[in-house]
Design a protein around this motif. Structure first.
Motif, PDB file in Angstrom:
ATOM      1  N   GLU A  46       0.821  -1.208   0.000  1.00  0.00           N
ATOM      2  CA  GLU A  46       0.000   0.000   0.000  1.00  0.00           C
ATOM      3  C   GLU A  46       0.854   1.256   0.000  1.00  0.00           C
ATOM      4  OE1 GLU A  46      -3.004   0.166   2.964  1.00  0.00           O
ATOM      5  OE2 GLU A  46      -3.693  -1.896   2.622  1.00  0.00           O
ATOM      6  N   ILE A  47       1.949   1.222   0.754  1.00  0.00           N
ATOM      7  CA  ILE A  47       2.788   2.414   0.894  1.00  0.00           C
ATOM      8  C   ILE A  47       3.629   2.662  -0.354  1.00  0.00           C
ATOM      9  CG2 ILE A  47       4.740   3.407   2.173  1.00  0.00           C
ATOM     10  CD1 ILE A  47       3.629   1.913   4.643  1.00  0.00           C
ATOM     11  N   ALA A  48       4.277   1.619  -0.861  1.00  0.00           N
ATOM     12  CA  ALA A  48       5.245   1.805  -1.950  1.00  0.00           C
ATOM     13  C   ALA A  48       4.758   1.330  -3.312  1.00  0.00           C
ATOM     14  CB  ALA A  48       6.550   1.095  -1.606  1.00  0.00           C
ATOM     15  N   GLY A  49       3.772   0.416  -3.334  1.00  0.00           N
ATOM     16  CA  GLY A  49       3.190  -0.023  -4.593  1.00  0.00           C
ATOM     17  C   GLY A  49       4.178  -0.692  -5.532  1.00  0.00           C
ATOM     18  N   THR A  50       3.856  -0.620  -6.828  1.00  0.00           N
ATOM     19  CA  THR A  50       4.667  -1.307  -7.830  1.00  0.00           C
ATOM     20  C   THR A  50       6.057  -0.710  -7.968  1.00  0.00           C
ATOM     21  OG1 THR A  50       3.728   0.101  -9.570  1.00  0.00           O
ATOM     22  CG2 THR A  50       2.647  -2.002  -9.175  1.00  0.00           C
ATOM     23  N   THR A  51       6.213   0.567  -7.627  1.00  0.00           N
ATOM     24  CA  THR A  51       7.529   1.204  -7.760  1.00  0.00           C
ATOM     25  C   THR A  51       8.575   0.468  -6.943  1.00  0.00           C
ATOM     26  OG1 THR A  51       6.512   3.359  -8.095  1.00  0.00           O
ATOM     27  CG2 THR A  51       8.826   3.353  -7.473  1.00  0.00           C
ATOM     28  N   LEU A  52       8.215   0.103  -5.733  1.00  0.00           N
ATOM     29  CA  LEU A  52       9.142  -0.614  -4.864  1.00  0.00           C
ATOM     30  C   LEU A  52       9.488  -1.977  -5.447  1.00  0.00           C
ATOM     31  CD1 LEU A  52      10.724  -1.041  -2.270  1.00  0.00           C
ATOM     32  CD2 LEU A  52       8.598  -1.713  -1.147  1.00  0.00           C
ATOM     33  N   LEU A  53       8.487  -2.722  -5.899  1.00  0.00           N
ATOM     34  CA  LEU A  53       8.744  -4.048  -6.467  1.00  0.00           C
ATOM     35  C   LEU A  53       9.658  -3.941  -7.688  1.00  0.00           C
ATOM     36  CD1 LEU A  53       8.222  -7.093  -6.554  1.00  0.00           C
ATOM     37  CD2 LEU A  53       6.245  -6.616  -8.014  1.00  0.00           C
ATOM     38  N   GLU A  54       9.393  -2.979  -8.546  1.00  0.00           N
ATOM     39  CA  GLU A  54      10.219  -2.801  -9.740  1.00  0.00           C
ATOM     40  C   GLU A  54      11.677  -2.554  -9.369  1.00  0.00           C
ATOM     41  OE1 GLU A  54       6.702  -0.941 -12.615  1.00  0.00           O
ATOM     42  OE2 GLU A  54       8.268   0.355 -11.782  1.00  0.00           O
ATOM     43  N   GLN A  55      11.896  -1.693  -8.369  1.00  0.00           N
ATOM     44  CA  GLN A  55      13.264  -1.389  -7.948  1.00  0.00           C
ATOM     45  C   GLN A  55      13.946  -2.615  -7.360  1.00  0.00           C
ATOM     46  OE1 GLN A  55      15.092   1.674  -7.586  1.00  0.00           O
ATOM     47  NE2 GLN A  55      13.626   3.156  -8.337  1.00  0.00           N
ATOM     48  N   VAL A  56      13.205  -3.403  -6.561  1.00  0.00           N
ATOM     49  CA  VAL A  56      13.786  -4.592  -5.948  1.00  0.00           C
ATOM     50  C   VAL A  56      14.176  -5.610  -7.019  1.00  0.00           C
ATOM     51  CG1 VAL A  56      13.307  -6.573  -4.441  1.00  0.00           C
ATOM     52  CG2 VAL A  56      12.578  -4.277  -3.769  1.00  0.00           C
ATOM     53  N   VAL A  57      13.309  -5.828  -7.985  1.00  0.00           N
ATOM     54  CA  VAL A  57      13.583  -6.789  -9.058  1.00  0.00           C
ATOM     55  C   VAL A  57      14.793  -6.354  -9.873  1.00  0.00           C
ATOM     56  CG1 VAL A  57      12.706  -7.795 -11.205  1.00  0.00           C
ATOM     57  CG2 VAL A  57      11.209  -7.627  -9.203  1.00  0.00           C
TER      58      VAL A  57
END
Length: 287
Positions: A46-57
């Motif tokens: 909820e806080i970081a959304g897809t942006t966080l996942l994209e950066q982690v990947v």
């Protein structure tokens, strides 16, 4: 020094990795209830959304394929310290960094840089550049913003309009328009790749079709060409040419294009439906 989500990413990547099969494992307790891994995961979404996942990947892919040494990070850190001087510490604090979290950001930036520079230059490209470089070209050009404008002006010239007159009336290059688009003598090093390919293909007096460059759209007229004196052999120039061509490729490539290639090669599949639109914009950049 602009704050990015990168500093958050590197910490969050460890947290995401920790969210394994024990979804109900407690990560924190309070007087008002426990916080489980699954609950924490949902909050991060909820806080970081897809942006966080994209950066982690992307961080995981880059870390697997490229290596950044502690020495490289320290050298880049010193560059920033020299740049900001006595205000370095306050700049870190203002943007929410400590020196250690900023090092994580530097590491990610260096990984991106290495991915950008990981390009191949063919023998044919080197030979083409070398052959073009044997000559300096005397050219004129007309610069406009859109391909449509350029095509209209090209048709005018093809139908008999004088190139210099059209340049004076319509070119948006304020430095050359008054002189009919005059560029003088140019060497291969003075030209963008698309401009060079179009210009060197022209015979004396001929005009190119519209060519896209970083400036806009250009029409080129070949006035004359001359041989470069004391031009070194291919063997002597080969490494310098290869370096130049790599720099040109990097300068004209967007990070999103490189990112899209990396994602495709890594065969990334998003399992969580809540992240179904992750990388959708980036993948459209692939060439």
């Amino acid at each position: 020094m602009k704050k990015t989500i990168i500093g958050i990413t590197l910490t969050a990547s460890l947290l995401l990795a920790a969210c394994g099969n024990t979804d109900n494992e407690i990560v924190a307790t309070t007087a008002y209830g426990d916080i489980t891994k699954s609950g924490f995961y949902e909050q991060m979404k909820e806080i970081a959304g897809t942006t966080l996942l994209e950066q982690v990947v992307i961080d995981k892919i880059l870390t697997d394929q490229y290596e950044v040494s502690d020495k490289e990070i320290e050298e880049q850190l010193e560059t920033y310290k020299e740049m900001y001087g006595d205000s370095f510490e306050s700049a870190l604090a203002t943007n929410g960094y400590t020196e250690e979290t900023f090092k994580d950001t530097i590491r990610f930036q260096l990984l991106q840089q290495k991915a950008m520079e990981d390009v191949e230059v063919t023998e044919e490209e080197i030979e083409t550049y070398y052959e073009q470089g044997k000559y300096e070209l005397h050219t004129r050009h007309i610069l406009v913003e859109t391909e449509e404008e350029a095509q209209q002006l090209y048709e005018q010239i093809s139908e008999g309009s004088d190139f210099e007159s059209v340049a004076k009336e319509s070119s948006q290059d304020s430095e050359t328009a008054e002189n009919g688009g005059e560029l003088g003598w140019l060497s291969i090093a003075d030209m963008e790749p698309t401009f060079a390919d179009a210009a060197y293909a022209l015979e004396t007096g001929k005009v190119s079709e519209p060519v896209e460059s970083t400036l806009g759209f250009e029409i080129i007229q070949m006035i004359d060409k001359r041989e470069v004196k004391d031009y070194a052999s291919l063997e002597e120039q080969k490494e310098d040419i290869k370096k130049t061509l790599k720099e040109q490729i990097v300068a004209n490539t967007e990070w999103e294009t490189v990112e899209a290639r990396l994602l495709k090669e890594a065969n990334v599949t998003i399992k969580d439906e809540d992240f179904g639109n992750a990388f959708s914009g980036t993948l459209n950049k692939e060439e």
